[in-house]
Design an enzyme around this catalytic site. Structure first.
Site, PDB file in Angstrom:
ATOM      1  N   PRO A 155      18.817 -16.199 -14.638  1.00  0.00           N
ATOM      2  CA  PRO A 155      19.780 -16.016 -14.187  1.00  0.00           C
ATOM      3  C   PRO A 155      20.403 -14.312 -15.000  1.00  0.00           C
ATOM      4  O   PRO A 155      21.342 -14.049 -14.358  1.00  0.00           O
ATOM      5  CB  PRO A 155      20.983 -16.984 -15.313  1.00  0.00           C
TER       6      PRO A 155
ATOM      7  N   GLU B  40      10.964  -9.792  -5.819  1.00  0.00           N
ATOM      8  CA  GLU B  40       9.289  -9.286  -6.072  1.00  0.00           C
ATOM      9  C   GLU B  40       9.241  -7.973  -6.474  1.00  0.00           C
ATOM     10  O   GLU B  40       7.941  -7.267  -6.491  1.00  0.00           O
ATOM     11  CB  GLU B  40       8.402  -9.702  -5.016  1.00  0.00           C
TER      12      GLU B  40
ATOM     13  N   ARG C 146       3.764 -10.094  -2.579  1.00  0.00           N
ATOM     14  CA  ARG C 146       3.615  -8.628  -2.394  1.00  0.00           C
ATOM     15  C   ARG C 146       2.742  -7.991  -1.792  1.00  0.00           C
ATOM     16  O   ARG C 146       3.502  -7.389  -0.622  1.00  0.00           O
ATOM     17  CB  ARG C 146       4.153  -7.729  -3.121  1.00  0.00           C
TER      18      ARG C 146
ATOM     19  N   CYS D  22       0.273 -14.989  -9.023  1.00  0.00           N
ATOM     20  CA  CYS D  22       0.484 -15.105  -7.633  1.00  0.00           C
ATOM     21  C   CYS D  22       1.909 -13.781  -6.775  1.00  0.00           C
ATOM     22  O   CYS D  22       2.162 -13.504  -5.841  1.00  0.00           O
ATOM     23  CB  CYS D  22       1.683 -15.600  -7.728  1.00  0.00           C
TER      24      CYS D  22
END
Length: 397
Positions: free
Chosen positions: A148, A377, A257, A252
């Site tokens: 968050p 990303e 991306r 990852c």
């Protein structure tokens, strides 16, 4: 008729192909994957996507169909995965996102994030347990990294995993986690005494809660969640043995991306096609607007940026196949593709006039979705800093 009893698909050739013949640059295998994904997008996503977006409805039955088509984890080898080339995977991302960013996002979350994490870093038992079902679309995975307080600084992660005898106990919160409320397994990244580690958390585990985020004006036909980990107890072998430190999740993220580099160009192509079609049919001052210089100038600029973006994506795909693709090169692609796709969508909206803000056309839906794609990303700013570091040798984060 197809074997399923549905009408044989009639898949239109994109209008941009009148100038840019991408197929000439592809192998026969790559063309087959592209056409397969285009047919899926045309016949299984497009007929309902506008209403699904309006209703905030996730059409869950399509997950198994994506698996049956071979799209889930398609760039991975073994365990029921297709083992397709990087460019083939990119072309599938392009075609799916030409329908809607949410469905390319699902393929990315499932294959490039969750499945890639297990494939890269998991034990053989973990791979055998999860990957075949995920490749088939019978099991869904999610990737819980962002928190968050922000996604751009994962080193400041507050989710922790502590040892309790032979077990691990996870406590923390994650946000904007795609598919979490429908997932069977979550790849959760947490701080440990030995650094950041990845954990495979079956989502029925006590203490794991995923709550879909309400009020989204973007990505409305897909699911993103808040995740709470309240003393989630896992066995010792739940940890991914091959990943220690932030290089694990970053490995990852770079896979995802790469898919975005291609996918955003799919959204751009959809918007450009809508603008071309409307420019031929909409008449103002006694003739089609496509016959006017300002409209043609816009279309030309849009086509140039689309073609440049796809050629860059193709170049990155060839580098990936050779094993020489760098994170900075991926950042160039992600930054360019999404930024230019948003510009193309905006110009398309202007050509469509007032009707461009309605769901008679896909442009505003793509434009809204692309704002999310721009953020996840790695934001524009993060990718600018990655590129800047590669150019100067100095870190400005």
């Amino acid at each position: 008729m197809t074997a399923s009893g549905r009408p044989t698909p009639l898949v239109a050739t994109p209008l941009v192909d009148a100038v840019f013949d991408l197929d000439e640059l592809l192998t026969p295998e790559e063309v087959v994957w592209s056409r397969k994904a285009r047919a899926f997008a045309t016949n299984r996503i497009l007929p309902t996507i506008e209403q699904d977006f309006e209703d905030r409805f996730f059409r869950a039955e399509l997950v198994a169909e994506l698996g049956a088509a071979g799209f889930l984890g398609m760039h991975l080898e073994g365990y029921g995965c297709a083992g397709a080339s990087a460019v083939s995977y990119g072309l599938v991302c392009l075609e799916l996102e030409a329908a809607d960013s949410g469905w390319r996002t699902l393929v990315s979350v499932q294959g490039s994030l969750a499945m890639s994490a297990i494939h890269k870093y998991g034990s053989e038992d973990q791979k055998q347990r999860w990957l075949p079902g995920m490749a088939a679309g019978a099991l869904i995975g999610c990737f819980a990294l962002t928190e968050p307080t922000g996604g751009s600084d994962p080193a400041a992660m507050r989710t922790i995993a502590r040892r309790d005898g032979d077990d691990w106990v996870l406590t923390g919160t994650k946000r904007w986690i795609g598919l979490a409320s429908v997932a069977d397994v979550a790849v959760v990244w947490a701080q440990t005494d030995a650094g950041v580690r990845g954990f495979l958390v079956p989502t029925e585990t006590a203490g794991f809660t995923a709550t879909p985020i309400a009020g989204k004006l973007s990505m409305r036909a897909s699911i993103q969640c808040d995740v709470t980990l309240d003393g989630v107890r896992l066995p010792g072998d739940a940890v991914l043995p091959g990943a220690t430190g932030l290089s694990g999740p970053f490995g990852c993220l770079n896979e995802a991306r790469f898919g975005i580099v291609w996918g955003a160009m799919g959204a751009a192509r959809s918007c450009l096609d809508a603008a071309i079609g409307r420019s031929r049919s909409r008449e103002v001052f006694g003739r089609p607007i496509g016959a006017m210089q300002l409209t043609q100038a816009k279309l030309a600029d849009m086509l140039v940026e689309y073609e440049k973006g796809v050629l860059l994506a193709l170049h990155l795909g060839r580098l990936k196949k050779r094993g020489t693709l760098t994170p900075a090169q991926i950042s160039v692609g992600k930054l360019n593709s999404v930024r230019e796709a948003i510009r193309i969508a905006g110009l398309a909206r202007s050509i469509l006039g007032g009707d461009g803000v309605t769901n008679e056309f896909p442009v505003m839906r793509h434009l809204a979705n692309l704002e999310s794609v721009r953020t996840y990303e790695g934001t524009d700013e993060i990718h600018q800093l990655v590129i800047g570091r590669a150019l100067t040798g100095m870190t400005a984060f």
